[in-house]
Scaffold this motif. Structure first.
Motif, PDB file in Angstrom:
ATOM      1  N   ARG A 229     -10.966   5.096   4.762  1.00 48.03           N
ATOM      2  CA  ARG A 229     -10.033   5.546   5.793  1.00 48.03           C
ATOM      3  C   ARG A 229     -10.472   5.036   7.174  1.00 48.03           C
ATOM      4  O   ARG A 229      -9.677   4.551   7.951  1.00 48.03           O
ATOM      5  CB  ARG A 229      -9.928   7.066   5.771  1.00 48.03           C
TER       6      ARG A 229
ATOM      7  N   ARG B  39       0.854  -1.179   0.000  1.00 44.94           N
ATOM      8  CA  ARG B  39       0.000   0.000   0.000  1.00 44.94           C
ATOM      9  C   ARG B  39       0.890   1.230   0.000  1.00 44.94           C
ATOM     10  O   ARG B  39       1.846   1.314   0.762  1.00 44.94           O
ATOM     11  CB  ARG B  39      -0.877  -0.019   1.239  1.00 44.94           C
ATOM     12  N   GLU B  40       0.588   2.150  -0.856  1.00 46.15           N
ATOM     13  CA  GLU B  40       1.329   3.399  -0.905  1.00 46.15           C
ATOM     14  C   GLU B  40       1.043   4.186   0.364  1.00 46.15           C
ATOM     15  O   GLU B  40      -0.106   4.327   0.778  1.00 46.15           O
ATOM     16  CB  GLU B  40       0.909   4.212  -2.134  1.00 46.15           C
ATOM     17  N   MET B  41       2.097   4.681   1.006  1.00 44.61           N
ATOM     18  CA  MET B  41       1.943   5.375   2.275  1.00 44.61           C
ATOM     19  C   MET B  41       1.550   6.830   2.042  1.00 44.61           C
ATOM     20  O   MET B  41       2.391   7.716   1.929  1.00 44.61           O
ATOM     21  CB  MET B  41       3.241   5.300   3.093  1.00 44.61           C
ATOM     22  N   LYS B  42       0.273   7.033   1.922  1.00 45.73           N
ATOM     23  CA  LYS B  42      -0.278   8.380   1.813  1.00 45.73           C
ATOM     24  C   LYS B  42      -1.683   8.350   2.398  1.00 45.73           C
ATOM     25  O   LYS B  42      -2.264   7.295   2.607  1.00 45.73           O
ATOM     26  CB  LYS B  42      -0.291   8.875   0.366  1.00 45.73           C
ATOM     27  N   ARG B  43      -2.207   9.505   2.672  1.00 43.83           N
ATOM     28  CA  ARG B  43      -3.529   9.608   3.284  1.00 43.83           C
ATOM     29  C   ARG B  43      -4.590   8.997   2.357  1.00 43.83           C
ATOM     30  O   ARG B  43      -4.589   9.236   1.149  1.00 43.83           O
ATOM     31  CB  ARG B  43      -3.855  11.080   3.531  1.00 43.83           C
TER      32      ARG B  43
ATOM     33  N   GLU C 177      -7.976   9.021   0.789  1.00 41.35           N
ATOM     34  CA  GLU C 177      -8.896  10.137   0.517  1.00 41.35           C
ATOM     35  C   GLU C 177     -10.354   9.792   0.825  1.00 41.35           C
ATOM     36  O   GLU C 177     -11.096  10.616   1.330  1.00 41.35           O
ATOM     37  CB  GLU C 177      -8.762  10.597  -0.946  1.00 41.35           C
TER      38      GLU C 177
END
Length: 168
Positions: A17, A6-10, A12
């Motif tokens: 989330r 998983r790409e480590m970013k918030r 959306e």
């Protein structure tokens, strides 16, 4: 279902989330519990959600864990301050030593300058001693060899007879 990195970013999407937060929170609490049991360590975990809700886990008492943390932090701050004071004191000593060395080197430089001025003012210099020429001291015991030959010719038998030795 395929698992991948998983790409480590918030995230959306608010629903995704929240689902991810819930699953990861449960996993984190489970790991904290396992760590405390398997390794016989004191673990305290505090989580605040984005909505401000509190989630916590403590293997013993949360208050005792927080007090232990504060005491340890104070000890670290005190020892860090002591180390900084000692380091600052050592730096002051080094600065004082370097200033003393600078002062002695300056004095030595001044005395050598005075000696050089005294030598430069001597009226005559004997052969083999330094002779002043345009402010520079030169030694006169150097031999110079001057070879005269026609340009473009290589070396030949008679080369030595065309060389004239000049001694200055």
């Amino acid at each position: 279902m395929v698992r991948g990195k998983r790409e480590m970013k918030r995230i959306e999407n608010a629903t995704s989330r929240q689902v991810t937060f819930s699953k990861r929170r449960k996993g984190l609490l489970k790991k904290a519990f396992e760590l405390s049991v398997l390794c016989d360590v004191e673990v305290a975990l505090i989580i605040f959600s984005s909505g401000g809700k509190l989630y916590e886990f403590a293997s013993s008492s949360m208050l005792s864990a927080i007090e232990r943390y504060r005491a340890h932090s104070r000890e670290d701050n005190i020892s860090t301050k002591m180390e900084q004071d000692i380091e600052y004191h050592l730096l002051q000593e080094q600065i004082a030593e370097l200033k003393e060395k600078e002062r002695s080197l300056t004095e030595e430089n001044e005395s050598l300058s005075e000696k050089c001025k005294g030598l430069a003012k001597s009226p005559t210099a004997t052969l083999g001693e330094g002779v002043e020429h345009n402010g520079a001291v030169q030694h006169s015991d150097v031999e110079t060899k001057l070879c005269i030959r026609c340009p473009g010719r290589g070396t030949y038998k008679g080369y030595k007879r065309n060389c004239t030795q000049v001694t200055t």
